[in-house]
Design a protein around this motif. Structure first.
Motif: not given
Length: 220
Positions: A43-60
């Motif tokens: 996160k510090r070194q590169f850029v992640y997109p900004k999103v409001d919706t995330i699909f997630l695996s149920p795994m921790a």
């Protein structure tokens, strides 16, 4: 023509990754301290997109990765079919331990179509990956969501993209590093006609760019 963008990202490192253990859908491990630190460094070194919706695996490990990379996302949709392949009898064991196991040797030969005891068949796994990839884009189109992220597992990403992404590649060629992945893009017409999406960029932005391009990483 309106485009839909899905950011497909692999979860961070767990203790099983560090110790060379098979940990699939039958082993719900959290991120290890090294995994959290690596994600914060990305996160510090590169850029992640900004999103409001995330699909997630149920795994921790996937949910904790999303909390680190996308803390501002307001809509988190947990999809059970985004979990990793269940390795059954091979869960929690090392390659060194398994290489002399005759069942493992059968499993490593696709022609044998061996299903691990207590695990998931390759056919069932690939079918649910393809089905879930379809469901995510369909949801986005029906809900009018232009951009969303999906935090899941390495095997799921490889299966999805080998089946339904351009350019055409073998599953192993779609392997993603922990915390990394791909930007997928499609249009309603392309999706309805071909059921395909195009892989247009590696995530995070700047991760695989030459050093001189790092400062131009896309911020969205």
């Amino acid at each position: 023509m309106k485009n839909y963008t899905l950011y497909l990202i692999r979860h961070g490192i767990t203790a099983a990754n560090l110790n060379g253990l098979y940990a699939g859908g039958g082993t719900d491990l959290p991120l290890c301290p090294e995994g959290r630190a690596d994600l914060e460094q990305l996160k510090r070194q590169f850029v992640y997109p900004k999103v409001d919706t995330i699909f997630l695996s149920p795994m921790a490990r996937a949910q904790q990765t999303a909390e680190i990379l996308f803390p501002g996302a307001g809509k988190r949709l947990v999809i059970d079919d985004l979990r990793e392949n269940h390795f059954g009898e091979f869960e929690g064991r090392t390659i060194q331990e398994l290489k002399t196991d005759p069942h493992f040797q059968l499993w490593m030969d696709p022609a044998k179509k061996y299903q691990p005891v207590g695990g998931e068949s390759a056919q069932d796994f690939h079918q649910r990956c393809a089905r879930t990839f379809l469901r995510m884009f369909e949801y986005m189109m029906k809900a009018g969501i232009d951009k969303a992220a999906c935090v899941t597992h390495g095997g799921v990403i490889m299966s999805m993209l080998a089946q339904q992404a351009l350019p055409r590649r073998r599953p192993e060629d779609w392997m993603a590093d922990p915390g990394c992945g791909y930007q997928l893009q499609t249009s309603a017409a392309m999706w309805m006609r071909d059921g395909l999406a195009e892989a247009v960029r590696i995530l995070p932005f700047g991760y695989m760019d030459p050093p001189e391009e790092d400062e131009q990483a896309e911020e969205e």
